[in-house]
Design an enzyme around this catalytic site. Structure first.
Site, PDB file in Angstrom:
ATOM      1  N   GLU A  88       4.490  -5.577   4.274  1.00 33.69           N
ATOM      2  CA  GLU A  88       4.387  -4.987   5.422  1.00 33.69           C
ATOM      3  C   GLU A  88       5.590  -5.392   6.568  1.00 33.69           C
ATOM      4  O   GLU A  88       6.019  -6.270   6.463  1.00 33.69           O
ATOM      5  CB  GLU A  88       3.137  -5.422   6.052  1.00 33.69           C
TER       6      GLU A  88
ATOM      7  N   ASP B  88       6.104   1.312   7.616  1.00 31.32           N
ATOM      8  CA  ASP B  88       4.720   0.867   7.167  1.00 31.32           C
ATOM      9  C   ASP B  88       4.272   1.828   5.943  1.00 31.32           C
ATOM     10  O   ASP B  88       3.436   2.889   5.841  1.00 31.32           O
ATOM     11  CB  ASP B  88       3.728   1.143   8.240  1.00 31.32           C
TER      12      ASP B  88
ATOM     13  N   HIS C 193       0.847  -1.196  -0.052  1.00 34.98           N
ATOM     14  CA  HIS C 193       0.083   0.136   0.000  1.00 34.98           C
ATOM     15  C   HIS C 193       0.893   1.083   0.071  1.00 34.98           C
ATOM     16  O   HIS C 193       1.944   1.255   0.538  1.00 34.98           O
ATOM     17  CB  HIS C 193      -0.920   0.175   1.311  1.00 34.98           C
TER      18      HIS C 193
ATOM     19  N   ASP D 208      -0.634   4.441   0.697  1.00 31.72           N
ATOM     20  CA  ASP D 208      -1.014   5.413   1.734  1.00 31.72           C
ATOM     21  C   ASP D 208      -0.242   5.225   3.230  1.00 31.72           C
ATOM     22  O   ASP D 208       0.198   3.990   3.330  1.00 31.72           O
ATOM     23  CB  ASP D 208      -2.532   5.349   1.862  1.00 31.72           C
TER      24      ASP D 208
ATOM     25  N   GLU E 197      -5.113   1.361   2.047  1.00 30.69           N
ATOM     26  CA  GLU E 197      -5.083   0.134   2.988  1.00 30.69           C
ATOM     27  C   GLU E 197      -5.294   0.594   4.348  1.00 30.69           C
ATOM     28  O   GLU E 197      -5.989  -0.357   5.271  1.00 30.69           O
ATOM     29  CB  GLU E 197      -3.779  -0.515   2.948  1.00 30.69           C
ATOM     30  N   GLU E 198      -5.129   1.790   4.855  1.00 27.23           N
ATOM     31  CA  GLU E 198      -5.074   2.124   6.153  1.00 27.23           C
ATOM     32  C   GLU E 198      -6.662   2.354   6.497  1.00 27.23           C
ATOM     33  O   GLU E 198      -6.818   2.541   7.872  1.00 27.23           O
ATOM     34  CB  GLU E 198      -4.262   3.483   6.423  1.00 27.23           C
TER      35      GLU E 198
HETATM   36 ZN   LIG Z   1       0.742  -1.109   6.559  1.00 26.82          ZN
END
Ligand SMILES: [Zn+2]
Length: 326
Positions: free
Chosen positions: A156, A96, A64, A66, A130-131
């Site tokens: 991740e 992350d 991801h 974002d 994703e968040e």
């Molecule tokens: Zn993540």
């Protein structure tokens, strides 16, 4: 590459991934030729880039773009500065998971420099949202039928441990009438549907012994839990690749939170592990960082996976695909 991605602010909310997607596109395009774009809502951009011609096994890298928000007043470092100090890169998304995305791209570049042609297609899904549950990201790719692969890795931050299971998530708005009360968080476990999870919340509230308590409960976001069998060959494969790089077998772990791996595992029955550089302790915190050594190790792991992902090895995975884990 990590620094370039971190410099492109993609805090979610509000979730404007256009800028970071443009940066990622510049990194991917030299490898993939053309990079397709899925804009599920204005500015909510995900990228789909394939290295290969669909004639070989496909290894999916889902990452991801974002990040969670950062409050610069609480940081000693510039959240978008990508500062390098003490062997680390500092900034929102370094762990992350812009570092993991960069490491996976670097793996392809490293194989090229070594003159190694991977026996597989590498499919990059660099996604939005994703968040906040993935509706404008991996869910949108799923809805468009774009998630097809023989196996998947989600870079991740796991300190390169191999994560094969994760809890789901449920966000609810509870409007309480009368005396305020406190509702604990449920734990969405593998096999649990939204109705079960909502019932759990209702039971918690109903257990409050107050005849004046009246409430409305509205589910906002639900993500089911997911898991890959510890005995699955993709688990063993990941562990071997990591042991070859860091000199010891990694732990096989579960996570108390959800990632986009759930879409790949549950909706498409593709074996997926979550495994990337940086510590989960760094996710979402002030002054987030990732160790540069960890990025290098992760790139080597991904390069090892890509170099070995051939027809013979993938046939072993397919034998297991007839019996998805759920
Ligand atoms: Zn993540």
């Amino acid at each position: 590459m990590t620094r370039a991605l971190v410099a492109a602010d993609s805090q979610n909310p509000p979730g404007r991934e256009r800028l970071v997607a443009d940066v990622a596109r510049q990194l991917l395009e030299p490898l993939c030729g053309s990079v397709a774009e899925v804009e599920a809502a204005p500015g909510r951009v995900s990228l789909v880039g394939r290295i290969g011609d669909c004639s070989r096994p496909t290894l999916l890298v889902n990452g991801h773009l974002d990040t969670v928000p950062a409050d610069p007043n609480r940081w000693a470092h510039d959240p978008f500065g990508g500062e390098v100090a003490d062997g680390r890169i500092w900034g929102r998304g370094t762990a992350d998971m812009k570092g993991g995305v960069a490491a996976a791209i670097e793996a392809v570049l490293a194989l090229g420099r070594a003159g190694i042609e991977p026996p597989c297609d590498v499919l990059f899904h660099l996604v939005a949202d994703e968040e906040r549950g993935g509706r404008f990201g991996t869910q949108a790719l799923l809805d468009r039928g774009l998630i097809t692969a023989d196996a998947c890795v989600v870079p991740e931050p796991t300190s390169l441990d191999v994560c094969i299971a994760e809890r789901g998530l449920l966000h609810v708005d509870v409007l309480l009438h009368g005396r305020p009360a406190h509702a604990s968080e449920p734990r969405v476990l593998p096999g649990q549907a939204q109705a079960d999870a909502v019932d759990d919340v209702r039971r918690l509230i109903d257990a409050i012994d107050d005849p004046d308590l009246i409430y409305d409960l509205e589910p906002i976001v639900f993500g089911e839990a997911s898991e890959l069998a510890p005995s699955h060959p993709w688990t063993a494969w990941m562990r071997a690749a990591i042991a070859g790089v860091i000199g010891r077998p990694p732990a096989v772990i579960g996570m108390p939170f959800a990632t986009d791996a759930r879409f790949v595992r549950n909706q498409r029955a593709i074996p997926a592990v979550v495994c990337g550089p940086g510590s989960i302790d760094q996710a979402h915190v002030d002054d987030e960082w990732v160790a540069i050594d960890a990025l290098v190790d992760a790139a080597a792991v991904y390069a090892t996976l890509m170099a070995g992902f051939d027809d013979e090895a993938v046939a072993v995975l397919h034998e297991r695909r007839t019996a998805p884990t759920r």
